[in-house]
Design a protein around this motif. Structure first.
Motif, short mmCIF file in Angstrom:
data_model
loop_
_atom_site.label_atom_id
_atom_site.label_comp_id
_atom_site.label_asym_id
_atom_site.label_seq_id
_atom_site.Cartn_x
_atom_site.Cartn_y
_atom_site.Cartn_z
N GLN A 1 -7.86 2.03 -1.94
CA GLN A 1 -7.66 1.73 -0.63
C GLN A 1 -5.95 2.15 -0.66
OE1 GLN A 1 -9.90 -0.59 -1.63
NE2 GLN A 1 -11.05 0.46 -0.48
N GLY A 2 -5.53 2.54 -2.15
CA GLY A 2 -4.11 2.64 -2.11
C GLY A 2 -3.26 1.39 -2.45
N THR B 1 9.27 7.62 -0.98
CA THR B 1 8.40 6.54 -0.51
C THR B 1 8.03 5.50 -1.32
OG1 THR B 1 7.35 8.28 0.79
CG2 THR B 1 5.97 6.44 0.32
N THR C 1 0.91 -1.25 0.02
CA THR C 1 -0.19 0.06 -0.05
C THR C 1 0.82 0.93 -0.01
OG1 THR C 1 -1.83 -1.19 1.14
CG2 THR C 1 -1.63 1.31 1.12
N ILE C 2 0.54 2.17 -0.84
CA ILE C 2 1.31 3.45 -0.99
C ILE C 2 0.92 4.44 0.16
CG2 ILE C 2 1.46 5.52 -2.04
CD1 ILE C 2 1.17 3.85 -4.75
N PRO C 3 1.79 4.71 1.22
CA PRO C 3 1.59 5.61 2.36
C PRO C 3 0.92 6.92 1.89
CG PRO C 3 3.56 4.57 2.47
CD PRO C 3 3.12 4.41 1.11
N ASP C 4 0.21 7.55 2.78
CA ASP C 4 -0.07 8.89 2.28
C ASP C 4 0.71 9.99 2.32
OD1 ASP C 4 -2.33 10.81 1.31
OD2 ASP C 4 -2.80 11.24 3.49
N VAL C 5 0.79 10.70 1.10
CA VAL C 5 1.80 11.75 0.99
C VAL C 5 1.07 12.88 0.55
CG1 VAL C 5 3.87 12.28 -0.30
CG2 VAL C 5 3.72 10.05 0.39
N SER D 1 -3.93 15.64 -0.91
CA SER D 1 -3.69 14.38 -0.15
C SER D 1 -3.71 13.22 -1.22
CB SER D 1 -4.75 14.38 0.79
OG SER D 1 -4.44 12.86 1.38
N LYS E 1 -3.82 10.12 -0.58
CA LYS E 1 -4.84 9.20 -0.16
C LYS E 1 -6.08 9.40 -0.53
CE LYS E 1 -6.20 6.73 4.26
NZ LYS E 1 -5.81 6.64 5.71
#
Length: 209
Positions: free
Chosen positions: A178-179, A133, A40-44, A55, A57
């Motif tokens: 959901q990323g 990331t 999953t790609i973290p929110d950046v 955002s 996300k």
């Protein structure tokens, strides 16, 4: 004495503000370690062409996302890739997907683009936060950085206040709401890009799940 201390403190804060933070940067394009499908790609937080914070996300939650990471508008291979993806924009939209293309270009540079579509947005990762990331950032050797700057006038991101500069390896991800990454293509050879047919197939497989 107090004035000297205040000036020193302001200089330190200024240098910290201007410098991007290095936490995951490979020593060459061949040594990057991109995030793989299943992760999953973290929110950046990124910036749009107006400098407004976006955002990632929240954008992912809207639709399946074709996430394109490119080197910058100065790169002819990147410009060609963005134009080719624009040709299949309607097909991607029919599959329920949006396009988000990200580069180290500043918001001001993004404002010069000819791409104007609600379903195809360019965002600025001018601190290379997302590129790091995603495991795509790498340092340029001094010779290459000098050539790029002198011939193309490219402004690169300095890391931790140092003159050493970095770029992202070009990549394409297909990400769900959901990323979660379902498809990934990253090639250290910036001249070789993902074909539109393969991208459409990857998006279709996600839309059918």
């Amino acid at each position: 004495m107090l004035r000297t201390l205040l000036v020193s403190a302001l200089l330190v804060l200024s240098s910290q503000t201007l410098a991007a933070t290095a936490h995951n940067i490979a020593d060459s394009a061949e040594h990057v370690s991109p995030l793989l499908p299943g992760l999953t790609i973290p929110d950046v937080d990124l910036k749009d062409q107006n400098g407004t914070t976006v955002s990632l996300k929240k954008r992912f939650k809207e639709k399946t996302t074709v996430l394109i990471v490119y080197r910058g508008g100065w790169c002819p291979y990147c410009s060609k890739q963005l134009a080719n993806v624009q040709k299949i924009e309607d097909q991607l939209a029919d599959l329920g997907a949006q396009i988000i293309a990200i580069s180290p270009d500043s918001p001001e540079k993004l404002a010069e683009t000819k791409i104007t579509s609600a379903n195809y947005q360019l965002l600025s990762d001018d601190s290379l936060a997302l590129s790091q990331t995603l495991g795509l950032a790498f340092y340029l050797d001094d010779k290459t950085a000098k050539i790029y700057r002198n011939k193309l006038g490219v402004n690169f991101v300095s890391l931790d206040g140092k003159a050493q500069v970095a770029l992202p390896v070009p990549a394409v991800f297909v990400v769900d709401k959901q990323g979660l990454i379902h498809f990934q293509y990253a090639n250290p050879n910036y001249k070789v890009r993902l074909t539109e047919d393969v991208l459409l197939a990857a998006v279709k497989s996600v839309s059918e799940q």
